[in-house]
Write a protein that holds these residues in place. Structure first.
Motif, PDB file in Angstrom:
ATOM      1  N   PRO A 176       0.806  -1.228   0.000  1.00 32.71           N
ATOM      2  CA  PRO A 176       0.000   0.000   0.000  1.00 32.71           C
ATOM      3  C   PRO A 176       0.836   1.274   0.000  1.00 32.71           C
ATOM      4  CG  PRO A 176       0.010  -1.041   2.160  1.00 32.71           C
ATOM      5  CD  PRO A 176       0.680  -1.998   1.235  1.00 32.71           C
ATOM      6  N   GLN A 177       2.173   1.159   0.118  1.00 29.10           N
ATOM      7  CA  GLN A 177       3.024   2.341   0.136  1.00 29.10           C
ATOM      8  C   GLN A 177       4.086   2.198  -0.949  1.00 29.10           C
ATOM      9  OE1 GLN A 177       3.978   1.895   4.448  1.00 29.10           O
ATOM     10  NE2 GLN A 177       3.278   4.007   4.609  1.00 29.10           N
ATOM     11  N   PRO A 178       3.751   2.519  -2.186  1.00 28.72           N
ATOM     12  CA  PRO A 178       4.695   2.310  -3.297  1.00 28.72           C
ATOM     13  C   PRO A 178       6.003   3.071  -3.121  1.00 28.72           C
ATOM     14  CG  PRO A 178       2.466   2.757  -4.093  1.00 28.72           C
ATOM     15  CD  PRO A 178       2.460   3.044  -2.628  1.00 28.72           C
ATOM     16  N   GLU A 179       5.967   4.240  -2.449  1.00 31.62           N
ATOM     17  CA  GLU A 179       7.194   5.014  -2.317  1.00 31.62           C
ATOM     18  C   GLU A 179       8.250   4.279  -1.504  1.00 31.62           C
ATOM     19  OE1 GLU A 179       4.525   6.132   1.092  1.00 31.62           O
ATOM     20  OE2 GLU A 179       4.324   5.790  -1.063  1.00 31.62           O
ATOM     21  N   LEU A 180       7.811   3.326  -0.658  1.00 39.71           N
ATOM     22  CA  LEU A 180       8.768   2.557   0.129  1.00 39.71           C
ATOM     23  C   LEU A 180       9.458   1.487  -0.708  1.00 39.71           C
ATOM     24  CD1 LEU A 180       6.826   2.103   3.482  1.00 39.71           C
ATOM     25  CD2 LEU A 180       8.523   3.840   2.876  1.00 39.71           C
ATOM     26  N   ARG A 181       9.030   1.317  -1.952  1.00 41.16           N
ATOM     27  CA  ARG A 181       9.595   0.276  -2.806  1.00 41.16           C
ATOM     28  C   ARG A 181      10.532   0.853  -3.864  1.00 41.16           C
ATOM     29  NH1 ARG A 181       7.295  -4.243  -1.682  1.00 41.16           N
ATOM     30  NH2 ARG A 181       8.117  -5.276  -3.526  1.00 41.16           N
ATOM     31  N   GLN A 182      10.817   2.135  -3.799  1.00 40.52           N
ATOM     32  CA  GLN A 182      11.730   2.725  -4.758  1.00 40.52           C
ATOM     33  C   GLN A 182      13.153   2.246  -4.505  1.00 40.52           C
ATOM     34  OE1 GLN A 182      10.554   6.928  -4.084  1.00 40.52           O
ATOM     35  NE2 GLN A 182      10.280   7.002  -6.303  1.00 40.52           N
ATOM     36  N   ALA A 183      13.846   1.925  -5.572  1.00 40.23           N
ATOM     37  CA  ALA A 183      15.244   1.524  -5.463  1.00 40.23           C
ATOM     38  C   ALA A 183      16.084   2.726  -5.014  1.00 40.23           C
ATOM     39  CB  ALA A 183      15.746   0.989  -6.798  1.00 40.23           C
ATOM     40  N   LYS A 184      17.192   2.422  -4.350  1.00 34.30           N
ATOM     41  CA  LYS A 184      18.036   3.495  -3.831  1.00 34.30           C
ATOM     42  C   LYS A 184      19.489   3.056  -3.821  1.00 34.30           C
ATOM     43  CE  LYS A 184      18.674   6.572   0.132  1.00 34.30           C
ATOM     44  NZ  LYS A 184      18.199   6.954   1.489  1.00 34.30           N
ATOM     45  N   VAL A 185      20.366   3.979  -4.173  1.00 30.90           N
ATOM     46  CA  VAL A 185      21.799   3.767  -4.028  1.00 30.90           C
ATOM     47  C   VAL A 185      22.167   4.184  -2.604  1.00 30.90           C
ATOM     48  CG1 VAL A 185      24.092   4.428  -4.803  1.00 30.90           C
ATOM     49  CG2 VAL A 185      22.244   4.142  -6.473  1.00 30.90           C
ATOM     50  N   LEU A 186      22.519   3.202  -1.792  1.00 29.46           N
ATOM     51  CA  LEU A 186      22.831   3.497  -0.390  1.00 29.46           C
ATOM     52  C   LEU A 186      24.147   4.227  -0.232  1.00 29.46           C
ATOM     53  CD1 LEU A 186      21.773   0.159   1.361  1.00 29.46           C
ATOM     54  CD2 LEU A 186      20.469   2.279   1.153  1.00 29.46           C
TER      55      LEU A 186
END
Length: 818
Positions: free
Chosen positions: A412-422
C-alpha cells in the motif's frame, strides 16, 4: 584417641577385618556387582534413546549406535547437538557434525554444531563424494502430526575441498501435514573449494529446508512452514554452479486449505574472488558461477512468501551468470494473493570492486531494492562497477511466469519500494579523487528498468574519516555517479577537541608560577607603612626566594552543541631572588611546572548523532619570570611583570560513539610542544588602615605545536599549531583579619580571543571547536603571613567561573624563604 587404638578398640577391630581374606572377597563381589549393574543401565539408556540416524541409501530408520558404513559418511557419537567435528581426509559418503532423524511427533533438533572440513594447506585437497553439513535434521512424521525441526547456530567451515554440495544446516520434512522447519542463525564459510555435478549434484547453499511427501491416505498430504532467517554464507576463491544463501523447496502441492508459508529474510551471501576456478575438474568451459541469490524459494501452492532484506555481496574478480536478491520459482499457477508475496523489499546488492576491472554478469540482475558500491580509490575516472549482459531491474517488475523467478509484490506504500543507491564508497588507499571524477555504477546493453527510481544524489565515504557527495545520472543503459565534493566527517570535531582540552589545560597554568614566586597581591599590610595616603610599603628583599604553588580545579566549557569538561591539577615549583634597585624592587625566578587532568567531551554535529569522548592530558615544562614593583607614588605602588614558559603536552582520546565504526573504539595519542608568554601591569593602593586594592591587567599567550596523531585505525589526524590568547582584568581587595591573617575577595573578567584547535585528515579540515568567549570569575582567599622574620607563608583560595568557562578551582600556595 588412645581408647580407639587400644587392642580391643574400634580401629583395631576394623584393621583386623581388612586383613581377613573373607572380608576382602566380600568387598570384591559387591564392587563387581555394582559395576555390572551400572553397565546394564547404560546399555538400557542407549537403547531407549530417541535419536536415530537416517541412511540416505535405503531411507531406513536405523537405531543407535551411529553407523559409518556404506554411504553414511561421518557422524559424531555425542548426539545431534553441541558437537565439533574435524575431517581432513577423503570421504565416500556425506559429512554431518550433528544429525537427528525421527518419526516421532514433537521437536527434532540439531544445533550448536561445528564442522571443520579440509586443510588450510592449499596443496592438500580432500574429496567428499556427497554433501557436507554442519547439521542435518530428518523428520518422517505420521498423519496429523505437528512436528518442529530446528537446525540453528551451527557453523560449517570448508577449506580446499572437492564435493558436490554443502549446507550449513539441512532440514528434510516428510509426510508432515503441519510441520515447521527452522534453520536460523547458521554460519557457513567456504574457501578454496569446488562443488560440481561430477558427483551427481550442483547445489551449493548455506541453509536448506526441503518438504517432501508421500500419500498417507486419499485426503492427507504434507504441508508445512519454513523459516530460514539471519544466516550467513561466505564463499571465497571457490567455484559452484549455483550459490544461495538459503534454499527452501517443496516437492508437492498442498491441497486447498493447507498453507505452505515461507520466510527467508535477513540472510547474507558474500562471494569473494570466485569466478573461473583452476580446481574445477568438470569442464574448463564453465567460467562462471551460474546464479547467486541471497535466498531461493521453490513454492507450489498457497501460503505467504516473505523473502526480504537479504543481501548479496560480490567482491573482487568474480564472474556470474545472474544475481538475485531472492530467487523465487513456482511449478504451477499460484493461487496466493500477490499481497502475500515479498521477494524484493529491502534486498541489498553490495558490489566491491578490485583494483582493476569490475564485476561481470552475463544475465539479469533483479530483486534488489538497495545498491551499494566500493571502488578502489586508484581507479580511473569512468571505471565501471557492475556490467550485465541481461537487463538490470531497479524495480520489482521482473516478470511473473510459470516455472520462472517471480519478484513481484504489492504494497500500500509504493514510495517505500523505490530503489536506492545506499552509498558510493572508495577504499582509503591513495589520495582523494578530484571533484568531477565519474564512476559507472551499473551498465547493461540490454537496458535498465528504472521503475520509480528518481534519486539524483548519493552519499559515500573514503575510509572512516572522509565523506563524499555524488551526483547521480541515469540513462537507458547506465547509472553513473559524479563526485561533487569531499569533506572530513563532522563527528571528527570531537576527537579533534582533544587538542582543545590540552590547550585549555596548559593555558590555565600560565599565571600559576607567578602566584607562587611573586604573590601578585598584597604580601601583608604594615600599619606603619607609607607616609602619604595610598602609600604601600615595599616587601623586604630576599635572595634566594623559593616558592611552591599547587592547584586543583574543575573547568567546563560549553557552547551549545559542544562541551568540554576538565578535572585535574596544575602545579609549579621554583626559586626566585628579590633585590632592591633605584626604581623599585625587582624579583626574578625560574620554575618547573606540570599538571595532569581528565577531560570529557560532547558534540552534536548537525545531521549526525551525538558523539562523546574522554581522555587524559598531562604536561611538564618550566620557565622564567620577572616582576618589578616600582617605588610607591601618590596613587599607590605600581608594578609590571612578564614571564615565559615552555614544555611538552601529551594527550590521549577515546570514544565508542563514532558513527562509522558502529560502536568499535576510536582512539589516538598526541605529543605537542608548548610555549607561552604573559605580560601584565597593576597598581596596589591603600583603601583603609588595614586594607588595599590590587587592580591589574594581563595578557596570556600560549601556543601548542602541531603533531600527527595516529589513530588505532591506522589513519592519521594532523593537528596544526593552535593558540590561546587571553586578556584578563582583575581587581582584588585584601585586608588584615589579624596581624598574620589576610583575607581577600577578587573579581575578574577574561576574554579568550582564539582557543581553537586546527586539525585535518587527508588534507580536509576538521570543523574546529573553539574556546573563544568571555568569562567572569569571583575569588575568595585567605593568606597566612607570620610577622617578624618568619620565612614561611601559606595561602588558600577559591575561584568560581561563569560564562564561556564554568567551574570551580581550589588553589594552595606555599613558600619558604631563607
Amino acid at each position: 584417641m588412645k581408647q580407639l587404638l587400644r587392642p580391643d578398640g574400634i580401629m583395631s577391630t576394623i584393621f583386623r577385618y581388612f586383613k581377613d581374606p573373607k572380608f576382602i572377597l566380600f568387598i570384591d563381589i559387591v564392587f563387581s556387582f555394582v559395576m555390572v549393574l551400572i553397565m546394564i543401565l547404560c546399555f538400557v539408556a542407549l537403547a531407549m534413546a530417541e535419536d536415530i540416524t537416517y541412511d540416505p541409501l535405503t531411507s531406513a530408520l536405523l537405531p543407535n549406535p551411529y553407523s559409518t558404513t556404506g554411504n553414511m559418511g561421518f557422524f559424531p557419537t555425542g548426539g545431534p547437538s553441541h558437537n565439533t567435528v574435524t575431517v581432513a581426509y577423503d570421504i565416500d559418503g556425506f559429512v554431518a557434525a550433528g544429525i537427528n532423524a525421527t518419526k516421532l511427533p514433537g521437536l527434532a533438533e540439531s544445533s550448536h554444531n561445528v564442522a571443520w572440513i579440509g586443510s588450510e594447506d592449499p596443496l592438500t585437497r580432500i574429496t567428499v563424494r556427497d554433501t557436507i553439513h554442519a547439521a542435518e535434521v530428518y523428520v518422517r512424521a505420521v498423519a496429523d502430526d505437528d512436528s518442529v525441526a530446528r537446525a540453528e547456530y551451527n557453523e560449517l567451515h570448508v577449506t580446499n575441498v572437492n564435493s558436490y554440495g554443502f549446507y550449513g544446516a539441512s532440514i528434510t520434512l516428510m509426510e508432515s501435514p503441519l510441520s515447521e522447519g527452522h534453520a536460523n542463525h547458521n554460519l557457513t564459510r567456504i574457501v578454496g573449494s569446488t562443488f560440481n555435478d561430477s558427483y551427481g549434484k550442483h547445489l551449493a547453499a548455506g541453509v536448506s529446508i526441503t518438504f517432501s511427501a508421500e500419500p498417507l491416505s486419499m485426503n492427507i498430504w504434507s504441508s508445512g512452514a519454513a523459516y530460514a532467517n539471519h544466516n550467513t554464507l561466505y564463499f571465497e576463491d571457490s567455484w559452484a554452479q549455483n550459490v544461495y544463501g538459503t534454499y527452501i523447496q517443496y516437492f508437492y502441492t498442498a491441497p486447498q486449505g493447507l498453507r505452505q508459508d515461507t520466510e527467508s529474510s535477513y540472510n547474507h551471501l558474500v562471494v569473494v574472488d570466485s569466478g573461473p576456478h583452476s580446481q574445477n575438474p568438470v569442464s574448463q568451459s564453465v567460467t562462471a558461477i551460474g546464479r547467486l541469490a541471497g535466498a531461493y524459494v521453490i513454492k507450489f501452492s498457497q501460503g505467504y512468501v516473505q523473502a526480504h532484506h537479504n543481501s548479496v555481496t560480490v567482491q573482487g574478480n568474480t564472474a556470474v551468470g545472474e544475481i538475485f536478491g531472492t530467487y523465487y520459482q513456482m511449478h504451477q499457477d499460484d493461487p496466493t494473493p500477490l499481497s502475500e508475496i515479498e521477494v524484493y523489499l529491502g534486498n541489498t546488492l553490495n558490489v566491491v570492486l578490485p583494483k582493476e576491472g569490475g564485476i561481470e554478469v552475463s544475465g539479469v540482475v533483479a530483486n534488489f531494492q538497495y545498491f551499494s558500491f566500493l571502488f578502489d580509490a586508484r581507479a580511473d575516472s569512468g571505471s565501471t562497477g557492475l556490467s550485465a549482459g541481461g537487463k538490470i531491474y531497479l524495480s520489482d517488475a521482473y516478470p511473473l511466469k510459470k516455472n520462472q523467478v517471480m519478484p513481484l509484490a504489492v504494497t500500500p506504500q509504493p514510495e517505500l519500494r523505490q530503489a536506492k543507491v545506499l552509498g558510493v564508497n572508495l577504499t582509503p588507499d591513495g589520495d582523494i579523487p578530484a571533484d568531477g571524477t565519474t564512476y559507472v555504477l551499473l551498465a547493461s546493453d540490454a537496458g535498465i528498468d528504472p521503475g520509480d527510481f528518481d534519486q539524483t544524489e548519493a552519499d559515500g565515504s573514503m575510509g572512516p574519516f572522509i565523506l563524499l557527495k555524488f551526483d547521480l545520472s541515469l540513462n537507458a543503459n547506465s547509472l553513473s555517479a559524479v563526485l561533487r565534493n569531499s569533506r572530513a566527517h563532522p563527528q571528527l570535531e570531537d576527537p579533534a577537541s582533544a587538542g582543545n582540552a590540552g590547550l585549555a589545560f596548559v593555558s590555565q597554568g600560565s599565571d600559576l608560577s607567578q602566584s607562587g614566586l611573586f604573590d601578585p597581591g598584597i604580601s601583608f599590610l604594615d600599619e606603619g607603612a607609607g607616609e602619604k595616603a595610598g602609600d604601600i610599603a615595599m616587601p623586604e628583599p630576599s635572595c634566594p626566594r623559593p616558592a611552591f604553588a599547587f592547584t586543583y580545579g574543575k573547568s567546563s566549557y560549553d557552547k551549545g552543541a559542544s562541551s568540554l569538561a576538565i578535572n585535574g591539577y596544575n602545579m609549579a615549583i621554583g626559586v626566585g631572588c628579590r633585590i632592591t634597585t633605584s626604581v623599585g624592587l625587582l624579583t626574578v625566578g625560574v620554575f618547573g611546572e606540570g599538571g595532569k587532568a581528565d577531560y570529557d567531551t560532547r558534540h552534536i554535529p548537525a545531521g549526525f548523532p551525538e558523539i562523546t569522548g574522554d581522555g587524559e592530558s598531562s604536561y611538564l615544562g618550566g620557565g622564567v619570570a620577572a616582576r618589578l614593583d616600582l617605588n610607591p607614588g601618590r596613587l599607590g605602588r605600581p608594578y609590571v611583570q612578564a614571564g615565559a614558559r615552555f614544555g611538552a603536552l601529551e594527550t590521549d582520546y577515546h570514544t565508542r560513539s563514532y558513527e562509522p565504526l558502529n560502536g568499535d573504539p576510536l582512539s589516538h595519542r598526541s605529543r605537542m610542544p608548548y610555549r607561552g608568554i604573559n605580560l601584565g601591569a597593576g597598581l596596589i593602593f591603600q583603601t583603609g588602615k588595614n586594607a588595599a586594592m590590587d587592580v591589574s591587567l594581563s595578557y596570556h599567550w600560549t601556543r601548542l605545536g602541531g603533531d600527527v596523531a595516529m589513530t588505532n585505525l591506522g589513519e592519521p589526524v594532523t593537528f596544526r599549531k593552535s593558540d590561546s590568547r587571553v586578556a584578563k582584568l582583575e581587581a582584588r581587595l585584601s585586608g588584615n583579619l589579624s596581624r598574620s591573617l589576610v583575607a581577600s575577595v577578587g573579581f575578574a573578567g577574561l576574554y579568550e580571543f582564539d582557543g581553537e584547535t586546527r586539525a585535518s585528515v587527508r588534507g580536509k579540515d576538521i570543523t574546529p571547536s573553539s574556546l573563544k568567549g568571555a568569562t567572569g570569575s569571583l575569588g575568595l582567599g585567605l593568606d597566612y603571613v607570620p610577622g617578624g622574620d618568619s620565612p614561611f607563608r601559606a595561602g588558600l583560595s577559591f575561584q568560581g567561573y561563569a560564562g564561556r568557562r564554568r567551574g570551580v578551582e581550589v588553589s594552595i600556595h606555599l613558600s619558604y624563604s631563607f
